[in-house]
Design a protein around this motif. Structure first.
Motif, PDB file in Angstrom:
ATOM      1  N   THR A  88     -60.702 -78.227  48.528  1.00  0.00           N
ATOM      2  CA  THR A  88     -62.139 -78.271  48.578  1.00  0.00           C
ATOM      3  C   THR A  88     -62.603 -79.387  47.159  1.00  0.00           C
ATOM      4  O   THR A  88     -61.549 -79.504  46.743  1.00  0.00           O
ATOM      5  CB  THR A  88     -63.131 -76.774  47.746  1.00  0.00           C
ATOM      6  OG1 THR A  88     -62.058 -77.085  46.810  1.00  0.00           O
ATOM      7  CG2 THR A  88     -62.654 -75.219  48.651  1.00  0.00           C
ATOM      8  N   SER A  89     -63.848 -80.202  47.921  1.00  0.00           N
ATOM      9  CA  SER A  89     -64.002 -81.086  46.668  1.00  0.00           C
ATOM     10  C   SER A  89     -64.936 -80.328  45.431  1.00  0.00           C
ATOM     11  O   SER A  89     -64.621 -81.270  44.611  1.00  0.00           O
ATOM     12  CB  SER A  89     -65.668 -81.878  47.628  1.00  0.00           C
ATOM     13  OG  SER A  89     -65.073 -82.601  48.389  1.00  0.00           O
ATOM     14  N   THR A 110     -57.057 -83.935  51.538  1.00  0.00           N
ATOM     15  CA  THR A 110     -58.445 -83.678  52.272  1.00  0.00           C
ATOM     16  C   THR A 110     -59.300 -84.301  52.740  1.00  0.00           C
ATOM     17  O   THR A 110     -59.885 -84.881  51.790  1.00  0.00           O
ATOM     18  CB  THR A 110     -59.289 -82.722  51.375  1.00  0.00           C
ATOM     19  OG1 THR A 110     -57.879 -81.737  50.730  1.00  0.00           O
ATOM     20  CG2 THR A 110     -59.659 -81.040  52.310  1.00  0.00           C
ATOM     21  N   LEU A 111     -59.787 -84.372  53.471  1.00  0.00           N
ATOM     22  CA  LEU A 111     -61.146 -85.315  54.063  1.00  0.00           C
ATOM     23  C   LEU A 111     -62.034 -84.944  52.700  1.00  0.00           C
ATOM     24  O   LEU A 111     -62.141 -83.916  52.067  1.00  0.00           O
ATOM     25  CB  LEU A 111     -61.448 -84.899  55.541  1.00  0.00           C
ATOM     26  CG  LEU A 111     -62.019 -83.427  55.576  1.00  0.00           C
ATOM     27  CD1 LEU A 111     -63.640 -83.058  55.764  1.00  0.00           C
ATOM     28  CD2 LEU A 111     -60.923 -82.824  55.502  1.00  0.00           C
ATOM     29  N   TYR A 112     -63.373 -85.528  52.456  1.00  0.00           N
ATOM     30  CA  TYR A 112     -63.899 -85.303  52.179  1.00  0.00           C
ATOM     31  C   TYR A 112     -65.462 -86.464  51.713  1.00  0.00           C
ATOM     32  O   TYR A 112     -65.957 -86.697  52.341  1.00  0.00           O
ATOM     33  CB  TYR A 112     -63.677 -84.923  50.371  1.00  0.00           C
ATOM     34  CG  TYR A 112     -63.648 -86.837  49.880  1.00  0.00           C
ATOM     35  CD1 TYR A 112     -62.707 -87.863  50.428  1.00  0.00           C
ATOM     36  CD2 TYR A 112     -64.560 -86.505  48.766  1.00  0.00           C
ATOM     37  CE1 TYR A 112     -63.156 -88.840  49.525  1.00  0.00           C
ATOM     38  CE2 TYR A 112     -65.002 -88.271  48.239  1.00  0.00           C
ATOM     39  CZ  TYR A 112     -63.829 -89.213  48.713  1.00  0.00           C
ATOM     40  OH  TYR A 112     -64.144 -90.296  47.841  1.00  0.00           O
ATOM     41  N   TYR A 156     -69.145 -80.704  49.335  1.00  0.00           N
ATOM     42  CA  TYR A 156     -68.716 -81.217  50.351  1.00  0.00           C
ATOM     43  C   TYR A 156     -69.651 -81.518  52.030  1.00  0.00           C
ATOM     44  O   TYR A 156     -70.254 -82.500  52.065  1.00  0.00           O
ATOM     45  CB  TYR A 156     -67.260 -81.131  50.704  1.00  0.00           C
ATOM     46  CG  TYR A 156     -67.163 -80.970  52.566  1.00  0.00           C
ATOM     47  CD1 TYR A 156     -66.629 -82.604  52.697  1.00  0.00           C
ATOM     48  CD2 TYR A 156     -67.203 -79.875  53.269  1.00  0.00           C
ATOM     49  CE1 TYR A 156     -66.706 -82.428  53.928  1.00  0.00           C
ATOM     50  CE2 TYR A 156     -66.719 -79.892  54.058  1.00  0.00           C
ATOM     51  CZ  TYR A 156     -66.989 -81.434  54.976  1.00  0.00           C
ATOM     52  OH  TYR A 156     -66.636 -81.852  56.221  1.00  0.00           O
ATOM     53  N   THR A 237     -63.192 -80.281  59.728  1.00  0.00           N
ATOM     54  CA  THR A 237     -62.638 -79.107  58.765  1.00  0.00           C
ATOM     55  C   THR A 237     -61.761 -77.847  59.566  1.00  0.00           C
ATOM     56  O   THR A 237     -60.940 -77.286  59.223  1.00  0.00           O
ATOM     57  CB  THR A 237     -63.155 -78.197  57.788  1.00  0.00           C
ATOM     58  OG1 THR A 237     -64.859 -78.215  58.600  1.00  0.00           O
ATOM     59  CG2 THR A 237     -64.000 -79.246  57.071  1.00  0.00           C
TER      60      THR A 237
HETATM   61  C1  ACM Z   1     -63.700 -81.001  51.961  1.00  0.00           C
HETATM   62  O1  ACM Z   1     -64.102 -79.256  49.984  1.00  0.00           O
HETATM   63  N1  ACM Z   1     -62.979 -81.696  50.629  1.00  0.00           N
HETATM   64  C2  ACM Z   1     -63.488 -80.067  52.602  1.00  0.00           C
END
Ligand code: ACM
Length: 381
Positions: A88-89, A110-112, A156, A237
């Motif tokens: 998580t961001s 992770t994508l963000y 995010y 996600t």
């Molecule tokens: C995210 O919280 N970067 C998926």
């Protein structure tokens, strides 16, 4: 007295922070597995400059603050400088001040939401220009222009929706609903939201829900009898791991944009998938988060071989500009922003819990975390 330089066989100690427990374990556990698989491969091949990589692993239990506390413990008490971790961001934001103050290096797979740069982070997941832009284009071409946003309530989803709203509006669409749920949202929490979806009749639900709550969202959608052919849930996600947890029949027909899916084909990927399954079980799918967690350790090892040091000031310059033949294809750590040039793909989940690729970039897409070069138009250049 000998003048020979001492050769050490001391291991390279690195920190690893992914949740094994709590509402984010569903996906973070897969990142832990990808990380450990790469470490095992490197060690089996003789380590880095003859030295083994040894992970110091903590389980932050899906609590963002615990990521910050464990990062501090890793750096101060365990003497670690390089940390692989965070989904998580909000957990990344908790680790950021620690690595910045103590000059560590966080590898974030992770994508963000983008719009961040730190000299103490290497970003290996997608930024919005590598997933949201293509996803918006695809959805507006195939489903319509009325979007309903449902997200988990943290940075995010809120920031990712800000970007998506701009893209939708800039291309003549509208956002007809926007709502946020707790990380711990249960099935019943989605009932009033699905009622509102029915009343608003959007063309697309854009989900930024993460972790266990993802399963409840898609199940609630299925219970309301909505049809993914008409109004899919689109996400950045929802990976093979979440689809497996919700049930293949529940996930079928929904859309995700990501640099990697297990089903992309290719020899390098097939061999990666086979090694992953051999290690973790035939039923365990790979996903974009496993893949990034895996390839970033290999990039680290290549850089460490050159730097022969875990000192961030020595190691980081060796990382920037690195290329790697990852399972998704060739990728580059973009030296201008320490984000990664990645492939853009859009997949539709099938009955077997795999994503069929419905669109993909012809080459890696340069990371542009501040959306500087892209404008907001989704039309093909
Ligand atoms: C995210 O919280 N970067 C998926």
């Amino acid at each position: 007295m000998s003048t020979c330089p001492t050769k050490t066989s001391e291991p390279w100690r690195i920190g690893v922070l992914f949740s094994n427990t709590g509402f984010m374990a569903l996906i973070e556990e897969t990142q832990l597995r990808g990380t450990l698989l790469a470490i095992e491969e490197i060690n089996e091949a003789g380590g880095v400059n003859g030295r083994e990589i040894v992970p110091v692993i903590y389980d932050p239990g899906s609590e963002s603050a615990a990521f910050g506390q464990y990062a501090k413990r890793l750096m101060i008490e365990d003497g670690v400088t390089t940390i692989f971790g965070c989904y998580t961001s909000s957990s990344r934001k908790a680790v950021l001040p620690v690595v910045e103050r103590l000059n560590g290096l966080l590898w974030y797979p992770t994508l963000y939401e983008g719009f961040e740069f730190s000299p103490n982070v290497i970003y290996t997941g997608a930024a919005p220009n590598q997933n949201s832009v293509a996803l918006c284009r695809f959805l507006m071409e195939h489903y319509g222009n009325r979007f309903y946003f449902i997200g988990s309530d943290y940075i995010y989803p809120r920031e990712s929706n800000r970007v998506m709203r701009e893209l939708v509006r800039a291309n003549g669409g509208e956002v007809v609903g926007e709502t946020y749920v707790s990380f711990r949202a249960q099935w019943k929490d989605f009932t009033p939201i699905m009622r509102d979806v029915r009343n608003s009749s959007p063309d697309i639900i854009f989900s930024t829900v993460v972790g266990d709550a993802t399963v409840h969202l898609y199940r609630s959608y299925a219970d309301f009898g909505f049809d993914p052919k008409v109004m899919p849930i689109a996400s950045l996600t929802t990976t093979e791991a979440e689809i497996r947890a919700m049930g293949f029949d529940v996930g079928e027909g929904h859309i995700t944009a990501a640099p990697y899916f297990q089903g992309i084909g290719g020899e390098r990927n097939s061999s990666f998938v086979a090694r992953y399954k051999k290690r973790y079980g035939e039923d365990e799918p790979t996903n974009m988060c496993v893949e990034a967690a895996y390839f970033q350790v290999h990039i680290f090892a290549k850089a460490l071989e050159q730097a022969n040091s875990l000192d961030t000031d020595v190691l980081r310059p060796m990382v920037l500009g690195s290329t790697f033949e990852a399972p998704q294809g060739q990728i580059v750590i973009n030296p201008s922003c320490a984000h990664t040039d990645l492939w853009t793909r859009i997949g539709r989940a099938n009955r077997a819990g795999q994503f069929e690729i419905v669109r993909q970039s012809r080459r890696p897409v340069g990371a542009d975390p501040y959306l500087v070069g892209y404008g907001r138009a989704t039309a093909y250049a």
